[in-house]
Design an enzyme around this catalytic site. Structure first.
Site, PDB file in Angstrom:
ATOM      1  N   HIS A   1       0.905  -1.082  -0.004  1.00  0.00           N
ATOM      2  CA  HIS A   1      -0.105  -0.085  -0.053  1.00  0.00           C
ATOM      3  C   HIS A   1       0.874   1.175   0.224  1.00  0.00           C
ATOM      4  CE1 HIS A   1      -3.937  -2.073   1.769  1.00  0.00           C
ATOM      5  NE2 HIS A   1      -3.656  -2.160   0.221  1.00  0.00           N
ATOM      6  N   HIS A  55      -4.826  -5.778 -10.903  1.00  0.00           N
ATOM      7  CA  HIS A  55      -3.501  -5.218 -10.915  1.00  0.00           C
ATOM      8  C   HIS A  55      -2.630  -5.614 -11.605  1.00  0.00           C
ATOM      9  CE1 HIS A  55      -4.159  -3.791  -6.522  1.00  0.00           C
ATOM     10  NE2 HIS A  55      -4.928  -4.910  -5.990  1.00  0.00           N
TER      11      HIS A  55
END
Length: 439
Positions: A271, A401
């Site tokens: 993240h 992703h």
């Protein structure tokens, strides 16, 4: 003495490498095409790309599939439109809560809505992203979904006083949970930037009116991003993920559940990398802002120092403690995908060779360990020895992703993906970015 030979040119920007990225993009789209469900929605895929009915129909998977295959439509990849439209049909149909508004978290294997999970900002942020991409790709129902999703996000999730979103409501939208989370905030920033680009391009007056127009959506994204700038400075580049209702960090949250797939304990290097890329994107959308760029570098450097090769083996660990010690040492595919995208963004922003070198090293790692050349797509999880594992992420649920990792290095920092593809900006030269004109 013989001089050292010159270093090879960075892989970023090489036409042959861009051709390789294009081939990988199409390989991923081919794998995920089987996710389209006849009754609408996108299935959770197993390791062979076969729908796994045991997971039911998840809103976040369906929304990410709508987004991915809307990008496929904009790329001109045959077969993308039916997948985008099947996923979109569930977002405009059976995943919607027509009684109380918003979208259910999921439908069970028998088609029953999951009410126990409540209404999450994470799910709704992906619906907002999906709607933006579908609308720009001209998919039937996309513009109407964008209007509806934007209204729900603003009225139910966006906390204007805080400048960031609420995380979760009960199923009837009668009571918000006290928990606040940075993961939902991150994907809201991604989605709000996409909404800004969509409403700036589309002619539909209802869509452009929701939320005050493009500038208002970008301002919301920037407010949330600046909160992360402050967090990064206060915590040495390790981002707290979990907060109380007043946004006080809870650094011990889920200490007993460190490998939670959405709310793990500790700092999450992946993240940090994802936020690093988003901060550069926010800056490109809003105009030069040294504080955003500096925070992006801080987050990138901390994530790499803590996460990459942290335990004697290649790869990024999933989580660390607040001193950088690895906690969960599984390797997640999405972390490498976001590392690749962040390195490409920072190289484009700064021109520094170190980001290009990291980018090349992480694609080499992905090719060696993550890309499944036999079964398709990427292994979603590896153990600490880089062997495929299913502790946190069984199967190969979706391509979001990995697909973006094949596209972001070939696009400018702004606008966001769907608008950039619609505007014909794929494969620009590796030079300093400026925001393109509207249209």
């Amino acid at each position: 003495m013989t001089a050292d030979p010159p270093r090879p040119a960075p892989r970023l920007g090489l036409p042959a490498h861009h051709a390789w990225l294009d081939a990988e993009c199409r390989r991923l789209l081919a794998f995920g095409a089987r996710s389209a469900l006849p009754d609408g929605g996108a299935a959770y895929l197993d390791t062979a790309g076969v729908p796994d009915p045991g997971h039911g129909v998840l809103t976040w998977i369906t929304a990410r599939t709508t987004h991915a295959y809307s990008l496929g439509v904009l790329l001109g990849v045959p077969g993308s439109a039916p997948v985008a439209d099947a996923a979109l049909a569930a977002l405009t149909g059976r995943l919607r809560d027509t009684a109380h508004g918003g979208w259910f978290h999921a439908l069970g294997p028998d088609g029953t809505p999951d009410r126990a999970a409540g209404k999450s900002c994470y799910d709704h942020a992906f619906v907002l992203l999906a709607a933006s991409s579908a609308a720009l790709a001209g998919r039937p129902g996309g513009t109407g979904l964008l209007t509806d999703a934007a209204e729900v996000h603003l009225t139910r999730f966006w906390d204007d006083a805080a400048g960031r979103p609420l995380d979760t409501w009960d199923a009837d939208f009668t009571r918000p949970d006290d928990y606040r989370g940075l993961n939902a905030t991150m994907h809201s920033v991604e989605a709000m930037l996409a909404v800004a680009d969509a409403v700036e391009v589309l002619d539909d007056p209802a869509g452009t009116a929701v939320g005050g127009g493009a500038a208002a959506w970008r301002d919301r994204a920037a407010r949330a991003a600046r909160f992360v700038v402050d967090l990064a400075a206060a915590h040495d580049g390790r981002l707290p993920e979990h907060f109380g209702p007043d946004w006080t960090p809870d650094l011990d949250f889920h200490r007993s559940r460190p490998d939670d797939p959405f709310r793990p304990y500790g700092a999450t290097p992946g993240h940090g990398l994802e936020w690093s890329r988003l901060l550069v994107t926010v800056e490109a959308a809003m105009g030069a802002d040294a504080t955003l760029a500096e925070a992006a570098v801080r987050l990138f450097d901390r994530a790499v120092a803590d996460g990459w090769d942290a335990d004697g083996a290649a790869g990024f660990v999933y989580t660390t403690d607040w001193d950088g010690t690895p906690v969960v040492r599984q390797r997640m595919h999405w972390v490498v995908a976001e590392a690749i995208a962040a390195a490409a963004a920072l190289h484009r922003r700064t021109g520094e060779r170190r980001y290009a070198d990291s980018y090349a090293a992480w694609w080499d790692y992905a090719e060696r360990h993550l890309l499944d050349r036999t079964g398709g797509s990427w292994w979603h999880e590896l153990d600490p020895q880089n062997v495929p594992a299913t502790t946190v992420w069984p199967g190969k649920p979706d391509i979001y992703h990995a697909l973006q990792a094949t596209l972001l290095p070939r696009l400018p920092l702004a606008p966001t993906l769907a608008r950039a593809l619609r505007s014909g900006l794929l494969d620009p030269p590796p030079a300093a970015d400026s925001r393109p004109e509207s249209g």
